[in-house]
Enzyme design. Structure first.
Site, PDB file in Angstrom:
ATOM      1  CG  ASP A 140      -2.301   0.558   0.911  1.00 22.16           C
ATOM      2  OD1 ASP A 140      -2.363   1.749   0.577  1.00 22.16           O
ATOM      3  OD2 ASP A 140      -3.297  -0.172   1.011  1.00 22.16           O
ATOM      4  CG  HIS A 204      -5.250   3.769   0.394  1.00 27.88           C
ATOM      5  ND1 HIS A 204      -4.803   2.489   0.236  1.00 27.88           N
ATOM      6  CD2 HIS A 204      -6.468   3.810  -0.202  1.00 27.88           C
ATOM      7  CE1 HIS A 204      -5.694   1.774  -0.433  1.00 27.88           C
ATOM      8  NE2 HIS A 204      -6.726   2.563  -0.715  1.00 27.88           N
ATOM      9  CB  SER A 529      -9.063   0.526  -0.725  1.00 25.09           C
ATOM     10  OG  SER A 529      -8.343   0.613  -1.909  1.00 25.09           O
TER      11      SER A 529
END
Length: 737
Positions: A140, A204, A529
């Protein structure tokens, strides 16, 4: 893949390479290519000299030397390299002996508390001591190690099997929770906003890691929204971070470098909330290649299905050795009301953190406020895009917009708020930089009528309130849909997991709105996600009970124990939600599993047309492997826990699937087949009873479909039931788009 603006990557074409800038300026026709060469050599040989030799044979120009062209060598877990090549040089290398594929390194996309409780996975669920031995590799944007979600209190040293490292620096250290962290950037081109360490400046990666394996943090919220206890699904599991996402995106070369390391490092489960923007074949896709080699070493990859829904055949995680995860809602939603001067109130979405205390503001239509300085016409300003509005006309007013903007244009123009138009069922909510709401077409039309008929239209917007979504769970509109774009007779996505309004840890460096607040430690996000790490945690939970189970067995347990969902809300049915919503509590106890190993996937690849023996031998390292009629297997006969069949309109259906199940329930058990099928479809299971006498015993059966479907898609199911375990598999017959 999160769907917020934070993860829509901008192209940065003016960056200079940090090494050899003068020559890199001249490499206009050179791009990064992946040269994939399959399994790593069995002999202990240095691959770099061999790779350089290959480059020396094709690079004849003076603009670059072969050693400068070589960006990364994959050698710990598989064989290959990334290099700067011209199209002609790449074509020459593709014809060399031992080369499986050569493809350009593409840019990929990034695809809680209440969510875990919603799916019936409480904080006090039964756990094993082995949970702390499970290592989750997170591919990520990095991680924020100081977050309370990654406190290592109560955790001992890393498991003995861990072979990885931590790229520690003055601004980054690991602990007994984050036991490893690395970053990858093959082209070495960093922007000013990129942090050259595993630290997350985007948010994220921190969000996904904490959703999967974050510790228990009380009183977490985003500006008071979603207040509660933040926790990951397996709070005792360890996290290994592999940062591949940067300001200019994610690239195949870096994904493969991460896989090359994580396989050798000792990771158990991979969480990859990423995916290619367009599907390719299985061996010109870094994620598919890396996850294939991970599967060979017993490592399951959980990946986001994508955020290109609700259009069909848009998903990106389609390889049969992957777990592809769709995004479902939870029973939380945020209602944002607007009150007009005529006292009519309408409720929309998006998260408005501002309290106007009932103060009203003049209401103006974006069409009537075009930015004349930039010669913008009303036909464009009505959408309220950036720089489209006249600041003098909208300042201190609420702007009505004919679009789904999230406030950038009105905010920059100095508006007091905005009302967006166009919400459809299942759309995501974003936190806003100014008061605003997003109405459906009918409600927005009422606002427009009031605006057009009132001499002095006014409105106010209320702070958002959290309410219960009584229709949940259903699949969000953004979640990518099947069918599988590469292999139509393999059902994808596999399952659904919560991916809507998920509260989890966040990087304080990353803003929570495009133009707004930084410094928050928790954020609410939506996207596949967010669904992916929920499934990752469920897989890790199963792994903690069954450490020797194969990736296919773990995936099977998640699919066959999933809670069925309704096609009344999602007419795409299994192409929206797969087998249904994950059920982690039941997943360790599936009764039967549909297992598969490397050879099963090789036979599948043979059946899919990957029939070059030399290539398959390179991929597997097995020189005796050959594709033959007897060794090929169609997609419908891959030992998968679901059944999918594409057909032509009005064409009669006659097809037989073959499957084998392994008993992991009760030693002495008798399973009876129970079929649910729509009118016009006859499902015949043979034998209809499976009698087991031992754990680990395997029995085979066939499923024959006959009939004709009425419409575009027909859903059925097969449940093997012994009175204790119910092993459910979805069956889908559809007209190929």
């Amino acid at each position: 893949m999160a769907i917020s603006w934070l993860f829509i990557f901008t192209l940065i074409s003016t960056l200079l390479a940090t090494a050899h800038p003068s020559s890199s300026d001249q490499h206009h026709d050179r791009k990064v290519y992946i040269v994939y060469m399959g399994d790593k050599p069995k002999e202990e040989v240095s691959t770099s000299p061999l790779q350089l030799n290959m480059l020396e044979k094709v690079i004849s120009s003076n603009d670059i030397v072969p050693a400068e062209s070589l960006l990364h060598s994959y050698k710990r877990s598989f064989n290959g390299f990334a290099a700067k090549l011209t199209k002609e040089e790449a074509d020459k290398i593709s014809g060399m002996k031992g080369v499986v594929s050569v493809f350009q390194s593409r840019k990929l996309k990034l695809h809680t508390t209440k969510s875990w409780d919603f799916i019936g996975f409480p904080q006090q669920v039964k756990r094993t001591k082995l949970e702390s031995d499970v290592i989750i590799g997170v591919i990520d944007t990095g991680i924020w190690p100081e977050s309370a979600s990654f406190d290592d209190k109560g955790l001992g040293p890393p498991p003995a099997k861990w072979k990885g490292t931590c790229q520690a620096s003055s601004n980054f250290t690991c602990n007994n929770k984050i036991i490893g962290a690395k970053y990858y950037k093959a082209d070495k081109q960093f922007s000013e906003t990129d942090i050259q360490s595993p630290r997350d400046s985007d948010g994220h990666g921190t969000h996904t890691a904490s959703t999967a394996a974050g510790g228990i943090v009380n009183k977490a919220s985003e500006l008071g929204f979603g207040f509660g206890t933040a926790r990951g699904g397996v709070p005792s599991a360890r996290i290994a971070v592999y940062k591949v996402s940067w300001s200019d995106g994610i690239h195949d070369a870096d994904i493969l470098a991460a896989y090359d390391d994580l396989i050798a490092d000792g990771v158990d489960i991979v969480s990859a909330s990423i995916g290619p923007s367009l599907p390719e074949d299985y061996f010109t896709d870094g994620l598919a290649i890396g996850s294939f080699h991970a599967m060979r070493k017993g490592i399951l990859t959980s990946t986001a299905a994508g955020n290109e829904g609700p259009n069909p055949a848009t998903l990106s995680g389609f390889a049969p050795w992957l777990l592809s995860v769709a995004a479902s809602t939870i029973n939380r939603k945020f209602l944002t009301k607007v009150r007009l001067g005529n006292n009519k109130i309408f409720g929309g979405i998006h998260i408005n953190p501002f309290d106007l205390k009932n103060k009203t503001f003049p209401l103006i239509y974006g069409l009537d406020a075009p930015n004349s300085e930039d010669k913008v016409r009303g036909a464009y300003s009505r959408f309220c895009r950036r720089d489209s509005l006249d600041k003098n006309l909208v300042k201190g007013k609420i702007v009505y917009c004919d679009s789904n903007v999230i406030g950038q244009g009105p905010f920059l123009a100095g508006a007091a708020g905005f009302i967006g138009r166009g919400r459809v069922f299942g759309d995501p909510s974003f936190i806003l930089p100014l008061p605003g709401t997003y109405l459906n077409y009918n409600e927005a039309s009422e606002v427009y009528k009031y605006l057009a008929t009132s001499s002095k239209p006014i409105a106010t917007i209320y702070r958002s309130e959290e309410v219960t979504d009584t229709q949940s769970p259903y699949i969000s509109s953004f979640s990518s849909r099947g069918p599988n774009p590469i292999t139509p007779n393999l059902l994808k996505p596999d399952i659904a997991a919560p991916g809507y309004l998920i509260l989890a840890a966040w990087s304080p460096m990353a803003p929570i709105t495009e133009l707004g607040v930084k410094g928050l430690g928790y954020n609410i996000e939506s996207g596949t996600s967010m669904a992916c790490p929920h499934a990752t945690a469920a897989a890790a939970y199963v792994k903690s009970f069954h450490p020797t189970w194969s990736p296919a067995a773990i995936r099977s347990s998640l699919i066959t124990t999933a809670k069925p969902m309704s096609s009344k809300i999602n007419p795409e049915a299994e192409f929206a939600y797969g087998a249904g919503l994950i059920n982690p509590v039941k997943a360790p106890y599936p009764g039967l599993v549909y297992d598969a190993d490397e050879l099963d996937y090789v036979k599948f690849l043979c059946g899919e047309g990957y029939s070059n023996d030399e290539i398959l031998q390179s991929i597997t390292g097995n020189e005796k492997l050959k594709c033959s009629k007897g060794s090929s297997r169609s997609a419908t006969d891959l030992n998968y826990p679901s059944f999918a069949l594409s057909t032509l309109p009005s064409q009669p259906i006659t097809h037989v699937f073959h499957r084998t199940v392994t008993n992991v329930g009760s030693a002495n058990s008798k399973y009876k087949a129970k079929v649910v099928a729509p009118k016009g479809i006859n499902v015949i299971v043979s034998p209809s009873v499976l009698s087991f006498t031992s754990i680990g015993q395997k029995l085979s059966f066939s499923v024959e479909l006959k009939g004709k479907i009425d419409g575009i898609i027909a859903s059925a199911s097969l449940v093997w039931d012994d009175g204790t375990f119910q092993v459910r598999s979805p069956i889908v017959v559809y007209v190929a788009p």
